[in-house]
Design a protein around this motif. Structure first.
Motif, PDB file in Angstrom:
ATOM      1  N   ASP A   8       0.817  -1.209   0.000  1.00 10.66           N
ATOM      2  CA  ASP A   8       0.000   0.000   0.000  1.00 10.66           C
ATOM      3  C   ASP A   8       0.852   1.260   0.000  1.00 10.66           C
ATOM      4  OD1 ASP A   8      -2.313  -1.470  -0.060  1.00 10.66           O
ATOM      5  OD2 ASP A   8      -2.654  -1.370   2.106  1.00 10.66           O
ATOM      6  N   ARG A   9       2.027   1.191   0.563  1.00 12.10           N
ATOM      7  CA  ARG A   9       2.927   2.345   0.570  1.00 12.10           C
ATOM      8  C   ARG A   9       3.830   2.358  -0.655  1.00 12.10           C
ATOM      9  NH1 ARG A   9       6.134   3.213   5.598  1.00 12.10           N
ATOM     10  NH2 ARG A   9       6.542   5.164   4.538  1.00 12.10           N
ATOM     11  N   PHE A  10       4.052   1.218  -1.261  1.00 10.44           N
ATOM     12  CA  PHE A  10       4.929   1.096  -2.413  1.00 10.44           C
ATOM     13  C   PHE A  10       4.269   1.656  -3.678  1.00 10.44           C
ATOM     14  CE2 PHE A  10       6.955  -1.736  -5.702  1.00 10.44           C
ATOM     15  CZ  PHE A  10       8.208  -1.156  -5.636  1.00 10.44           C
ATOM     16  N   TYR A  11       2.973   1.428  -3.824  1.00  9.22           N
ATOM     17  CA  TYR A  11       2.243   1.843  -5.018  1.00  9.22           C
ATOM     18  C   TYR A  11       2.382   3.339  -5.327  1.00  9.22           C
ATOM     19  CZ  TYR A  11      -1.492   2.106  -8.477  1.00  9.22           C
ATOM     20  OH  TYR A  11      -2.206   2.315  -9.631  1.00  9.22           O
ATOM     21  N   PRO A  12       2.188   4.247  -4.360  1.00 12.94           N
ATOM     22  CA  PRO A  12       2.340   5.680  -4.678  1.00 12.94           C
ATOM     23  C   PRO A  12       3.754   6.063  -5.099  1.00 12.94           C
ATOM     24  CG  PRO A  12       1.391   5.405  -2.478  1.00 12.94           C
ATOM     25  CD  PRO A  12       1.691   4.040  -3.004  1.00 12.94           C
ATOM     26  N   TRP A  13       4.759   5.352  -4.574  1.00 14.23           N
ATOM     27  CA  TRP A  13       6.137   5.628  -4.978  1.00 14.23           C
ATOM     28  C   TRP A  13       6.353   5.243  -6.438  1.00 14.23           C
ATOM     29  CZ3 TRP A  13       9.628   8.522  -2.664  1.00 14.23           C
ATOM     30  CH2 TRP A  13       9.456   8.807  -1.311  1.00 14.23           C
ATOM     31  N   VAL A  14       5.846   4.098  -6.818  1.00 11.57           N
ATOM     32  CA  VAL A  14       5.961   3.656  -8.212  1.00 11.57           C
ATOM     33  C   VAL A  14       5.216   4.635  -9.111  1.00 11.57           C
ATOM     34  CG1 VAL A  14       5.388   1.830  -9.864  1.00 11.57           C
ATOM     35  CG2 VAL A  14       6.275   1.230  -7.606  1.00 11.57           C
ATOM     36  N   LYS A  15       4.043   5.043  -8.686  1.00 13.43           N
ATOM     37  CA  LYS A  15       3.241   6.002  -9.458  1.00 13.43           C
ATOM     38  C   LYS A  15       3.986   7.332  -9.616  1.00 13.43           C
ATOM     39  CE  LYS A  15      -1.632   7.103  -9.456  1.00 13.43           C
ATOM     40  NZ  LYS A  15      -2.810   7.241  -8.586  1.00 13.43           N
ATOM     41  N   ALA A  16       4.609   7.813  -8.542  1.00 14.29           N
ATOM     42  CA  ALA A  16       5.355   9.074  -8.602  1.00 14.29           C
ATOM     43  C   ALA A  16       6.523   8.972  -9.581  1.00 14.29           C
ATOM     44  CB  ALA A  16       5.865   9.453  -7.214  1.00 14.29           C
ATOM     45  N   PHE A  17       7.282   7.886  -9.510  1.00 14.53           N
ATOM     46  CA  PHE A  17       8.408   7.726 -10.430  1.00 14.53           C
ATOM     47  C   PHE A  17       7.938   7.497 -11.865  1.00 14.53           C
ATOM     48  CE2 PHE A  17      10.774   7.029  -6.453  1.00 14.53           C
ATOM     49  CZ  PHE A  17      11.791   7.954  -6.668  1.00 14.53           C
ATOM     50  N   HIS A  18       6.769   6.882 -12.021  1.00 15.90           N
ATOM     51  CA  HIS A  18       6.178   6.722 -13.354  1.00 15.90           C
ATOM     52  C   HIS A  18       5.853   8.099 -13.951  1.00 15.90           C
ATOM     53  CE1 HIS A  18       3.824   5.050 -16.621  1.00 15.90           C
ATOM     54  NE2 HIS A  18       2.751   5.705 -16.224  1.00 15.90           N
ATOM     55  N   VAL A  19       5.245   8.960 -13.167  1.00 16.75           N
ATOM     56  CA  VAL A  19       4.907  10.308 -13.637  1.00 16.75           C
ATOM     57  C   VAL A  19       6.182  11.093 -13.960  1.00 16.75           C
ATOM     58  CG1 VAL A  19       3.857  12.517 -12.974  1.00 16.75           C
ATOM     59  CG2 VAL A  19       2.663  10.381 -12.483  1.00 16.75           C
ATOM     60  N   ILE A  20       7.201  10.986 -13.138  1.00 16.90           N
ATOM     61  CA  ILE A  20       8.474  11.668 -13.398  1.00 16.90           C
ATOM     62  C   ILE A  20       9.077  11.176 -14.715  1.00 16.90           C
ATOM     63  CG2 ILE A  20      10.872  11.898 -12.593  1.00 16.90           C
ATOM     64  CD1 ILE A  20       9.618  11.796  -9.685  1.00 16.90           C
ATOM     65  N   ALA A  21       9.049   9.868 -14.930  1.00 17.83           N
ATOM     66  CA  ALA A  21       9.591   9.306 -16.173  1.00 17.83           C
ATOM     67  C   ALA A  21       8.788   9.784 -17.382  1.00 17.83           C
ATOM     68  CB  ALA A  21       9.600   7.775 -16.097  1.00 17.83           C
ATOM     69  N   ILE A  22       7.475   9.845 -17.243  1.00 14.53           N
ATOM     70  CA  ILE A  22       6.620  10.323 -18.335  1.00 14.53           C
ATOM     71  C   ILE A  22       6.944  11.782 -18.661  1.00 14.53           C
ATOM     72  CG2 ILE A  22       4.232  10.943 -18.934  1.00 14.53           C
ATOM     73  CD1 ILE A  22       4.771   7.970 -19.208  1.00 14.53           C
ATOM     74  N   ILE A  23       7.129  12.602 -17.643  1.00 14.98           N
ATOM     75  CA  ILE A  23       7.461  14.012 -17.878  1.00 14.98           C
ATOM     76  C   ILE A  23       8.778  14.121 -18.640  1.00 14.98           C
ATOM     77  CG2 ILE A  23       8.131  16.174 -16.745  1.00 14.98           C
ATOM     78  CD1 ILE A  23       6.031  15.433 -14.544  1.00 14.98           C
ATOM     79  N   ALA A  24       9.778  13.352 -18.243  1.00  7.65           N
ATOM     80  CA  ALA A  24      11.067  13.387 -18.942  1.00  7.65           C
ATOM     81  C   ALA A  24      10.923  12.905 -20.382  1.00  7.65           C
ATOM     82  CB  ALA A  24      12.089  12.527 -18.195  1.00  7.65           C
ATOM     83  N   TRP A  25      10.173  11.836 -20.586  1.00  2.55           N
ATOM     84  CA  TRP A  25       9.953  11.289 -21.926  1.00  2.55           C
ATOM     85  C   TRP A  25       9.259  12.319 -22.811  1.00  2.55           C
ATOM     86  CZ3 TRP A  25       6.224   6.563 -22.906  1.00  2.55           C
ATOM     87  CH2 TRP A  25       6.350   6.120 -24.223  1.00  2.55           C
ATOM     88  N   MET A  26       8.195  12.913 -22.291  1.00  2.76           N
ATOM     89  CA  MET A  26       7.442  13.897 -23.072  1.00  2.76           C
ATOM     90  C   MET A  26       8.272  15.141 -23.352  1.00  2.76           C
ATOM     91  SD  MET A  26       4.624  12.698 -24.083  1.00  2.76           S
ATOM     92  CE  MET A  26       4.234  14.237 -24.874  1.00  2.76           C
ATOM     93  N   ALA A  27       9.054  15.577 -22.387  1.00  2.91           N
ATOM     94  CA  ALA A  27       9.911  16.746 -22.627  1.00  2.91           C
ATOM     95  C   ALA A  27      10.843  16.473 -23.805  1.00  2.91           C
ATOM     96  CB  ALA A  27      10.714  17.077 -21.367  1.00  2.91           C
ATOM     97  N   GLY A  28      11.428  15.284 -23.827  1.00  4.55           N
ATOM     98  CA  GLY A  28      12.296  14.922 -24.934  1.00  4.55           C
ATOM     99  C   GLY A  28      11.553  14.832 -26.255  1.00  4.55           C
ATOM    100  N   LEU A  29      10.355  14.249 -26.232  1.00  3.29           N
ATOM    101  CA  LEU A  29       9.569  14.111 -27.461  1.00  3.29           C
ATOM    102  C   LEU A  29       9.085  15.456 -28.000  1.00  3.29           C
ATOM    103  CD1 LEU A  29       7.376  10.934 -26.839  1.00  3.29           C
ATOM    104  CD2 LEU A  29       9.492  11.143 -28.152  1.00  3.29           C
ATOM    105  N   LEU A  30       8.938  16.422 -27.128  1.00 10.83           N
ATOM    106  CA  LEU A  30       8.525  17.754 -27.582  1.00 10.83           C
ATOM    107  C   LEU A  30       9.719  18.576 -28.072  1.00 10.83           C
ATOM    108  CD1 LEU A  30       5.915  18.547 -24.796  1.00 10.83           C
ATOM    109  CD2 LEU A  30       5.464  17.791 -27.140  1.00 10.83           C
ATOM    110  N   TYR A  31      10.902  18.277 -27.572  1.00 12.06           N
ATOM    111  CA  TYR A  31      12.091  19.052 -27.933  1.00 12.06           C
ATOM    112  C   TYR A  31      12.818  18.500 -29.157  1.00 12.06           C
ATOM    113  CZ  TYR A  31      16.413  21.713 -27.252  1.00 12.06           C
ATOM    114  OH  TYR A  31      17.494  22.534 -27.418  1.00 12.06           O
TER     115      TYR A  31
END
Length: 149
Positions: A8-31
């Motif tokens: 129950d505590r692990f899931y939000p951490w995975v979700k947070a790192f997933h969102v961080i990875a998505i932001i980095a991926w999208m930043a690269g795809l836009l640039y």
């Protein structure tokens, strides 16, 4: 130690790192396509063209590719752990992410073609390609937040 957290505590951490990875991926795809727009107009062999080659390669290899891989790994875990891979919205989201991955592959090919001075696409083409990740991102965010089906 990190993996010994209760699920129950692990899931939000995975979700947070997933969102961080998505932001980095999208930043690269836009640039990256914007770099291609300017690179397409640069004279082959010029200092400007050679600088774009370095920027494009580093952006793809150091940010886009690792962020995409991490997004997939964490996202699949979240889909399995949180939703059991069920839900129409989730299937549509995964399909959109597959398309986003295909665009990433197309851009990776662009990095290679530009590095070999073999680009035959116009700056206008790369401007249009630049819009595709944005449209897919909009669809993915709506699917995740609204869960319309």
């Amino acid at each position: 130690m990190f993996f010994s957290l209760v699920p129950d505590r692990f899931y939000p951490w995975v979700k947070a790192f997933h969102v961080i990875a998505i932001i980095a991926w999208m930043a690269g795809l836009l640039y990256l396509p914007r770099l291609f727009v300017y690179h397409a107009d640069a004279e082959v062999g010029s200092v400007q063209s050679e600088t774009f080659k370095v920027m494009e390669r580093r952006l793809h290899h150091a940010i886009i590719a690792p962020a995409m891989m991490l997004s997939w790994i964490l996202g699949l875990w979240l889909a399995w752990r949180g939703f059991g891979f069920s839900g129409g919205w989730l299937h549509a989201k995964i399909a959109a992410v597959v398309l986003l991955s295909a665009i990433t592959g197309y851009l990776a090919r662009g990095v290679r073609v530009f590095s070999e001075d073999g680009n035959t696409r116009s700056a206008r083409h790369w401007r249009m390609v630049n819009e595709v990740p944005t449209l897919l991102m909009i669809a993915i965010v709506i699917l995740v937040v609204v869960k319309p089906f």
